[in-house]
Design a protein around this motif. Sequence first.
Motif, short mmCIF file in Angstrom:
data_model
loop_
_atom_site.label_atom_id
_atom_site.label_comp_id
_atom_site.label_asym_id
_atom_site.label_seq_id
_atom_site.Cartn_x
_atom_site.Cartn_y
_atom_site.Cartn_z
N GLU A 5 0.83 -1.21 0.00
CA GLU A 5 0.00 0.00 0.00
C GLU A 5 0.87 1.25 0.00
N LEU A 6 1.96 1.23 0.77
CA LEU A 6 2.87 2.38 0.78
C LEU A 6 3.48 2.60 -0.60
N ARG A 7 3.86 1.51 -1.25
CA ARG A 7 4.43 1.61 -2.60
C ARG A 7 3.41 2.20 -3.56
N ARG A 8 2.17 1.78 -3.44
CA ARG A 8 1.12 2.31 -4.33
C ARG A 8 0.93 3.80 -4.12
N ARG A 9 0.93 4.23 -2.87
CA ARG A 9 0.74 5.65 -2.58
C ARG A 9 1.93 6.47 -3.08
N LEU A 10 3.13 5.95 -2.93
CA LEU A 10 4.32 6.65 -3.42
C LEU A 10 4.29 6.78 -4.94
N LEU A 11 3.87 5.71 -5.62
CA LEU A 11 3.80 5.75 -7.08
C LEU A 11 2.75 6.76 -7.55
N LEU A 12 1.63 6.85 -6.84
CA LEU A 12 0.60 7.82 -7.20
C LEU A 12 1.14 9.25 -7.02
N ALA A 13 1.88 9.47 -5.94
CA ALA A 13 2.45 10.80 -5.71
C ALA A 13 3.49 11.13 -6.77
N LEU A 14 4.36 10.18 -7.07
CA LEU A 14 5.40 10.42 -8.07
C LEU A 14 4.82 10.61 -9.47
N LEU B 138 0.43 15.11 0.23
CA LEU B 138 -0.08 15.06 1.60
C LEU B 138 -1.34 14.20 1.68
N TYR B 139 -2.18 14.27 0.65
CA TYR B 139 -3.38 13.44 0.64
C TYR B 139 -3.01 11.96 0.61
N GLN B 140 -1.99 11.59 -0.16
CA GLN B 140 -1.56 10.19 -0.20
C GLN B 140 -1.05 9.73 1.16
N ILE B 141 -0.35 10.61 1.85
CA ILE B 141 0.11 10.27 3.21
C ILE B 141 -1.09 10.07 4.12
N TRP B 142 -2.05 10.99 4.02
CA TRP B 142 -3.25 10.88 4.84
C TRP B 142 -4.02 9.61 4.52
N ALA B 143 -4.17 9.28 3.24
CA ALA B 143 -4.90 8.08 2.86
C ALA B 143 -4.21 6.82 3.35
N PHE B 144 -2.90 6.84 3.47
CA PHE B 144 -2.17 5.67 3.94
C PHE B 144 -2.37 5.45 5.43
N VAL B 145 -2.35 6.53 6.21
CA VAL B 145 -2.45 6.39 7.67
C VAL B 145 -3.89 6.40 8.16
N ALA B 146 -4.84 6.88 7.35
CA ALA B 146 -6.22 7.05 7.81
C ALA B 146 -6.86 5.77 8.32
#
Length: 247
Positions: A14-23, A87-95
């Motif tokens: 999930e972290l990898r997915r969020r990082l790829l979306l941000a990048l 920041l939204y991707q970070i929030w979505a990961f920890v939410a």
Amino acid sequence: MSQESLPLIAHLVELRRRLLLALAVVGGLFLALFAFANDIYHFLAAPLLAALPQGGTMIATGVATPFFIPMKLTLFVAFFLAIPWVLYQIWAFVAPGLYKHERRLILPLVISSALLFYLGLAFAYYAVFPVIFGFFSATAPEGVTVATDIANYLDFVLALFFAFGLVFEIPVAMILLCRSGVIAPDQLARQRPYVIVGAFVVGMLLTPPDVLSQTLLAIPICLLFELGLWLGRLTPPPRDPEDAEHD
């Protein structure tokens, strides 16, 4: 299934997915701005060019510098523009691991963090840069032609941008400290003398070695501390997690 019960590999995926979306968004913005790289650099250099004496100019000392420096700046601009999405991707990961009342708090903090970061950049560009560059140009020794290297200039202004962008996050950090119960607003208020001294120390560490830029960073730190203190007093104290489950 709660986030705590997920295996470690699922968290990493999930972290990898969020990082790829941000990048992906940062990369897309970079490609969209690529054709305007020179215009972006000219906009960034405007405060210095306006302060230079007649005949003053900027120079490029490297063979490939005129190409790579605007590209480097464009990449940073793409990242700055993508900060709300990052920041939204970070929030979505920890939410998923947060309580309901914590999720209600995090999203406004994400939005305010992005706005405060942009406000810090705008303050640096429109209020600090003209003063600093005007001061430097006016104090140049007689007979010295001011000719700033474009690479050195970019490093200088990026350091100031990051310094002011981070400093403007002080109210958000103070709200989080008060909301989590780490420290009470009254305790923060008693630390005001140390904050003032620390503001000038931080200004010395985060800005170029001149008193003017250090002072221009220290003063907003003190004002933002007072704003964060006021907002911290309005923040309700932390609640028992068991009670929060019934929200």
